[in-house]
Design a protein around this motif. Structure first.
Motif, PDB file in Angstrom:
ATOM      1  N   GLY A   6       0.818  -1.207   0.000  1.00  0.00           N
ATOM      2  CA  GLY A   6       0.000   0.000   0.000  1.00  0.00           C
ATOM      3  C   GLY A   6       0.851   1.255   0.000  1.00  0.00           C
ATOM      4  O   GLY A   6       0.539   2.222  -0.693  1.00  0.00           O
ATOM      5  N   PHE A   7       1.936   1.254   0.767  1.00  0.00           N
ATOM      6  CA  PHE A   7       2.841   2.412   0.766  1.00  0.00           C
ATOM      7  C   PHE A   7       3.499   2.589  -0.592  1.00  0.00           C
ATOM      8  O   PHE A   7       3.643   3.699  -1.079  1.00  0.00           O
ATOM      9  N   ARG A   8       3.907   1.494  -1.224  1.00  0.00           N
ATOM     10  CA  ARG A   8       4.550   1.579  -2.533  1.00  0.00           C
ATOM     11  C   ARG A   8       3.580   2.151  -3.568  1.00  0.00           C
ATOM     12  O   ARG A   8       3.939   3.021  -4.343  1.00  0.00           O
ATOM     13  N   ILE A   9       2.335   1.668  -3.542  1.00  0.00           N
ATOM     14  CA  ILE A   9       1.340   2.185  -4.479  1.00  0.00           C
ATOM     15  C   ILE A   9       1.100   3.662  -4.216  1.00  0.00           C
ATOM     16  O   ILE A   9       0.993   4.456  -5.146  1.00  0.00           O
ATOM     17  N   ASN A  10       1.041   4.060  -2.961  1.00  0.00           N
ATOM     18  CA  ASN A  10       0.865   5.473  -2.630  1.00  0.00           C
ATOM     19  C   ASN A  10       2.050   6.297  -3.128  1.00  0.00           C
ATOM     20  O   ASN A  10       1.866   7.397  -3.656  1.00  0.00           O
ATOM     21  N   ASP A  11       3.260   5.792  -2.969  1.00  0.00           N
ATOM     22  CA  ASP A  11       4.447   6.500  -3.469  1.00  0.00           C
ATOM     23  C   ASP A  11       4.389   6.658  -4.987  1.00  0.00           C
ATOM     24  O   ASP A  11       4.749   7.711  -5.524  1.00  0.00           O
ATOM     25  N   GLU A  12       3.927   5.623  -5.679  1.00  0.00           N
ATOM     26  CA  GLU A  12       3.792   5.706  -7.136  1.00  0.00           C
ATOM     27  C   GLU A  12       2.742   6.744  -7.515  1.00  0.00           C
ATOM     28  O   GLU A  12       2.921   7.497  -8.464  1.00  0.00           O
ATOM     29  N   ARG A  13       1.669   6.790  -6.782  1.00  0.00           N
ATOM     30  CA  ARG A  13       0.606   7.771  -7.043  1.00  0.00           C
ATOM     31  C   ARG A  13       1.130   9.187  -6.841  1.00  0.00           C
ATOM     32  O   ARG A  13       0.873  10.081  -7.645  1.00  0.00           O
ATOM     33  N   ILE A  14       1.886   9.411  -5.776  1.00  0.00           N
ATOM     34  CA  ILE A  14       2.465  10.737  -5.518  1.00  0.00           C
ATOM     35  C   ILE A  14       3.433  11.114  -6.625  1.00  0.00           C
ATOM     36  O   ILE A  14       3.409  12.243  -7.132  1.00  0.00           O
ATOM     37  N   ALA A  15       4.275  10.179  -7.035  1.00  0.00           N
ATOM     38  CA  ALA A  15       5.230  10.448  -8.119  1.00  0.00           C
ATOM     39  C   ALA A  15       4.488  10.776  -9.413  1.00  0.00           C
ATOM     40  O   ALA A  15       4.886  11.692 -10.150  1.00  0.00           O
ATOM     41  N   LEU A  16       3.412  10.053  -9.708  1.00  0.00           N
ATOM     42  CA  LEU A  16       2.640  10.326 -10.914  1.00  0.00           C
ATOM     43  C   LEU A  16       1.976  11.692 -10.828  1.00  0.00           C
ATOM     44  O   LEU A  16       2.012  12.467 -11.790  1.00  0.00           O
ATOM     45  N   ASP A  17       1.379  12.000  -9.687  1.00  0.00           N
ATOM     46  CA  ASP A  17       0.769  13.323  -9.510  1.00  0.00           C
ATOM     47  C   ASP A  17       1.787  14.432  -9.734  1.00  0.00           C
ATOM     48  O   ASP A  17       1.514  15.412 -10.439  1.00  0.00           O
ATOM     49  N   ASP A  18       2.969  14.291  -9.135  1.00  0.00           N
ATOM     50  CA  ASP A  18       4.010  15.304  -9.287  1.00  0.00           C
ATOM     51  C   ASP A  18       4.431  15.459 -10.747  1.00  0.00           C
ATOM     52  O   ASP A  18       4.629  16.579 -11.236  1.00  0.00           O
ATOM     53  N   SER A  19       4.564  14.337 -11.450  1.00  0.00           N
ATOM     54  CA  SER A  19       4.995  14.419 -12.853  1.00  0.00           C
ATOM     55  C   SER A  19       3.902  15.036 -13.727  1.00  0.00           C
ATOM     56  O   SER A  19       4.205  15.769 -14.673  1.00  0.00           O
ATOM     57  N   ILE A  20       2.639  14.780 -13.409  1.00  0.00           N
ATOM     58  CA  ILE A  20       1.548  15.389 -14.186  1.00  0.00           C
ATOM     59  C   ILE A  20       1.464  16.887 -13.915  1.00  0.00           C
ATOM     60  O   ILE A  20       1.188  17.678 -14.813  1.00  0.00           O
ATOM     61  N   ARG A  22       4.044  18.816 -13.302  1.00  0.00           N
ATOM     62  CA  ARG A  22       5.124  19.400 -14.124  1.00  0.00           C
ATOM     63  C   ARG A  22       4.748  19.393 -15.601  1.00  0.00           C
ATOM     64  O   ARG A  22       5.091  20.314 -16.333  1.00  0.00           O
ATOM     65  N   MET A  23       4.038  18.376 -16.019  1.00  0.00           N
ATOM     66  CA  MET A  23       3.578  18.274 -17.398  1.00  0.00           C
ATOM     67  C   MET A  23       2.586  19.404 -17.707  1.00  0.00           C
ATOM     68  O   MET A  23       2.687  20.066 -18.741  1.00  0.00           O
ATOM     69  N   ALA A  24       1.652  19.620 -16.809  1.00  0.00           N
ATOM     70  CA  ALA A  24       0.602  20.621 -17.010  1.00  0.00           C
ATOM     71  C   ALA A  24       1.123  22.048 -16.931  1.00  0.00           C
ATOM     72  O   ALA A  24       0.789  22.893 -17.761  1.00  0.00           O
ATOM     73  N   ILE A  25       1.958  22.316 -15.940  1.00  0.00           N
ATOM     74  CA  ILE A  25       2.373  23.694 -15.676  1.00  0.00           C
ATOM     75  C   ILE A  25       3.659  24.080 -16.395  1.00  0.00           C
ATOM     76  O   ILE A  25       3.772  25.177 -16.940  1.00  0.00           O
ATOM     77  N   ASP A  26       4.622  23.173 -16.429  1.00  0.00           N
ATOM     78  CA  ASP A  26       5.933  23.499 -17.001  1.00  0.00           C
ATOM     79  C   ASP A  26       6.174  22.901 -18.386  1.00  0.00           C
ATOM     80  O   ASP A  26       7.186  23.199 -19.011  1.00  0.00           O
ATOM     81  N   PHE A  99      -0.362  23.659 -20.632  1.00  0.00           N
ATOM     82  CA  PHE A  99      -0.125  22.759 -21.754  1.00  0.00           C
ATOM     83  C   PHE A  99      -1.228  21.709 -21.845  1.00  0.00           C
ATOM     84  O   PHE A  99      -1.688  21.206 -20.823  1.00  0.00           O
ATOM     85  N   SER A 100      -1.615  21.407 -23.070  1.00  0.00           N
ATOM     86  CA  SER A 100      -2.524  20.304 -23.372  1.00  0.00           C
ATOM     87  C   SER A 100      -1.772  19.345 -24.282  1.00  0.00           C
ATOM     88  O   SER A 100      -0.797  19.732 -24.935  1.00  0.00           O
ATOM     89  N   TYR A 101      -2.255  18.091 -24.348  1.00  0.00           N
ATOM     90  CA  TYR A 101      -1.517  17.071 -25.097  1.00  0.00           C
ATOM     91  C   TYR A 101      -2.436  16.186 -25.920  1.00  0.00           C
ATOM     92  O   TYR A 101      -3.449  15.693 -25.408  1.00  0.00           O
ATOM     93  N   LEU A 102      -2.068  15.985 -27.176  1.00  0.00           N
ATOM     94  CA  LEU A 102      -2.618  14.915 -27.993  1.00  0.00           C
ATOM     95  C   LEU A 102      -1.665  13.744 -27.826  1.00  0.00           C
ATOM     96  O   LEU A 102      -0.445  13.919 -27.932  1.00  0.00           O
ATOM     97  N   ILE A 103      -2.189  12.564 -27.567  1.00  0.00           N
ATOM     98  CA  ILE A 103      -1.332  11.395 -27.375  1.00  0.00           C
ATOM     99  C   ILE A 103      -1.736  10.307 -28.365  1.00  0.00           C
ATOM    100  O   ILE A 103      -2.904   9.906 -28.418  1.00  0.00           O
ATOM    101  N   GLU A 104      -0.761   9.867 -29.135  1.00  0.00           N
ATOM    102  CA  GLU A 104      -0.957   8.779 -30.092  1.00  0.00           C
ATOM    103  C   GLU A 104      -0.238   7.545 -29.554  1.00  0.00           C
ATOM    104  O   GLU A 104       0.927   7.626 -29.173  1.00  0.00           O
ATOM    105  N   LEU A 105      -0.950   6.415 -29.502  1.00  0.00           N
ATOM    106  CA  LEU A 105      -0.408   5.175 -28.947  1.00  0.00           C
ATOM    107  C   LEU A 105      -0.224   4.125 -30.035  1.00  0.00           C
ATOM    108  O   LEU A 105      -1.069   3.999 -30.927  1.00  0.00           O
ATOM    109  N   LYS A 106       0.843   3.382 -29.934  1.00  0.00           N
ATOM    110  CA  LYS A 106       1.081   2.241 -30.826  1.00  0.00           C
ATOM    111  C   LYS A 106       1.505   1.061 -29.968  1.00  0.00           C
ATOM    112  O   LYS A 106       2.219   1.225 -28.980  1.00  0.00           O
ATOM    113  N   TYR A 107       1.055  -0.120 -30.375  1.00  0.00           N
ATOM    114  CA  TYR A 107       1.353  -1.336 -29.626  1.00  0.00           C
ATOM    115  C   TYR A 107       1.848  -2.399 -30.594  1.00  0.00           C
ATOM    116  O   TYR A 107       1.218  -2.649 -31.622  1.00  0.00           O
TER     117      TYR A 107
END
Length: 168
Positions: A6-20, A22-26, A99-107
């Protein structure tokens, strides 16, 4: 869920929030892309990837929806094509996104060659360029700068990613 998991998942969530944030603002998107790729690799399974690109899209939508800045819009029609994901401000008055983003995915399947991966990358870039000039999405961008990102997965691994210039 075990307490340490649970702590690891929470840490991942915090890291993702922080990166988003930076993505949105910077406009710094690389950390978010790499983390999303890492999380997909970690939490997806062979069984889940039967639908391949749809699985990646659903996984990313679920993770990206948990943020204070973006509305996540799938399969947005632009210039006679469909962009996999559009991240645009959620419309809140206090939204600080620049910033806004168009995202194209390929698999690609696990056994895809490097040449096949390179072709998928080129196709993703071409698709982002195809969306250039479509003005119908301006109303949901709320004055933000639009950027085009592409992600190429080989099975569960993010193998190529980048930015392609898109203009309204």
């Amino acid at each position: 869920i075990a307490e340490d998991e649970g702590f690891r998942i929470n840490d991942e969530r915090i890291a993702l929030d922080d990166s988003i944030v930076r993505m949105a603002i910077d406009g710094e998107w690389k950390d978010a892309v790499l983390l999303l790729g890492e999380l997909y690799s970690k939490y997806s399974s062979i069984r889940n990837s039967i639908d391949r690109e749809a699985d990646v899209q659903g996984f990313l939508r679920a993770l990206l929806c948990i943020n204070q800045y973006y509305a996540v819009r799938p399969e947005v029609e632009l210039n006679k094509g469909f962009c996999d994901l559009l991240l645009s401000p959620n419309g809140r008055v206090d939204n600080r996104a620049k910033f806004s983003y168009l995202i194209e995915l390929k698999y690609a399947k696990a056994d895809a060659s490097d040449e096949q991966i390179a072709k998928m990358e080129a196709d993703a870039k071409a698709q982002l360029l195809q969306y250039t000039g479509d003005r119908q999405i301006a109303s949901v961008l709320y004055g933000t700068e639009l950027r085009g990102l592409y992600f190429v997965f080989r099975a569960h691994e993010l193998v190529r990613y980048g930015e392609e210039e898109v203009k309204l």
